[in-house]
Scaffold this active site. Structure first.
Site, PDB file in Angstrom:
ATOM      1  CE  LYS A  59      -3.788  -2.449   2.191  1.00  0.00           C
ATOM      2  NZ  LYS A  59      -4.479  -2.840   3.430  1.00  0.00           N
ATOM      3  CD  GLN A  70      -3.360  -4.396   6.616  1.00  0.00           C
ATOM      4  OE1 GLN A  70      -3.197  -3.446   5.849  1.00  0.00           O
ATOM      5  NE2 GLN A  70      -4.084  -5.452   6.290  1.00  0.00           N
ATOM      6  CG  ASP A  93      -9.668  -0.305   5.084  1.00  0.00           C
ATOM      7  OD1 ASP A  93      -9.356  -0.568   3.902  1.00  0.00           O
ATOM      8  OD2 ASP A  93      -8.974  -0.624   6.065  1.00  0.00           O
TER       9      ASP A  93
END
Ligand code: NAD
Length: 287
Positions: free
Chosen positions: A53, A97, A120
């Protein structure tokens, strides 16, 4: 012509467009889209995801600020960091994460992230917005999968889409997006009776199960489009290999299109994270 949907190429093309947009935002509005990436602990798969990412951010000119916290970090300390990031106007996206270590409640973490910075798309406010068709931040994996489906099929209206898996991060939001596109949507899961015969009716089959090579050729309709979300590591001849939830070699000749693993949904997930970060930066600056 190959029937393999090249997710890597699709992701590269999307990122190329985003790179131009990031440069324009910088030039015309002095705005640098930025994302804070928080990793708690040393889970090897998470480290790879975070590295990929951050690398994509660098390619596009998106600022990424990494926060690597020890595996012993308390929930209170993580929530304090999230609060600081929520209040920092130079940060447009926050990604924690998952999974987080056991002492931290992941629901509390997701709830603490400002919905506007929730790149997200997991915050309950964003989930609710999607449920009523007012999409704000859409989860990256389903979004990337939908983009590939629309590119391949055009209008999805009236198609029967079967989604295997009902997780909050893939299965459910995927089904919601397909319903928004006027598909007839069926979700099948671990308790579904006669899953194969339902999958065989699908014009669009999305597999998000987490079981290697789960879907076989006799589960799919001739000419269906198959999106394989699964990422499973298996040993073949003593070597570690990534495979999807679909038995690619068995299924490929029967379908009109299929995403490979690796090189399908995975790269699109990261590209959509970039897409959401740019969208969040614009939204927060009234653009
Ligand atoms: P999950 O474990 O949260 O959910 C799996 C779902 O599969 C569950 O809803 C369960 O009901 C269903 N399921 C389990 N066994 C089943 C069975 N025998 N028959 C039918 N359904 C069954 O997983 P997830 O987070 O949704 O991820 C699914 C897969 O996608 C995993 O391999 C994961 O690594 C992968 N994934 C990939 C990306 C990407 O970027 N490509 C992103 C997220 C997840």
């Amino acid at each position: 012509m190959s029937n393999v949907i090249n997710g890597k190429q699709f992701a590269d093309d999307l990122c190329e467009k985003l790179k131009t947009e990031v440069a324009t935002l910088q030039e015309q509005h002095n705005l640098s889209p930025s994302i804070a990436v928080v990793l708690v602990g040393e889970d090897p798969a998470s480290q790879v995801y975070v590295r990929n990412k951050v690398r994509r951010c660098e390619q596009l000119g998106i600022k990424s600020i990494e926060h690597r916290l020890s595996a012993e970090t308390s929930e209170a300390d993580l929530l304090t960091l999230i609060d600081e990031l929520n209040n920092d106007s130079a940060i447009h996206g926050i990604l924690v994460q998952l999974p987080v270590p056991d002492q931290i409640n992941d629901k509390a973490v997701l709830a603490a992230i400002s919905p506007k910075k929730d790149v997200d798309g997991f915050h309950i406010e964003n989930v609710g917005a999607m449920a009523v068709g007012e999409n704000q931040m859409v989860p990256c994996t389903p979004l990337g999968s939908l983009m590939m489906l629309q590119d391949h099929l055009g209008d999805l209206s009236g198609k029967h889409a079967v989604v295997i898996g009902r997780s909050n991060i893939v299965g459910k939001p995927m089904a919601t997006l397909l319903l928004q596109q006027s598909c007839t949507v069926t979700i099948v899961h671990s308790r579904t009776v006669d899953i194969q015969s339902i999958c065989r009716q699908a014009d669009i089959l999305v597999a998000a199960v987490g079981i290697p090579n789960f879907v076989k050729a006799d589960w799919v309709k001739e000419g269906a489009v198959v999106i394989d979300v699964g990422i499973n590591r298996i040993e073949v001849d003593g070597k570690s290999r990534l495979v999807g939830d679909v038995d690619f070699d068995d299924v490929q000749s029967k379908v009109s299109a299929i995403t490979p693993v690796p090189g399908g949904v995975g790269p699109m997930t990261i590209a959509c994270l970039m897409y959401n970060t740019v969208a969040a930066a614009k939204m927060q600056n009234g653009l």
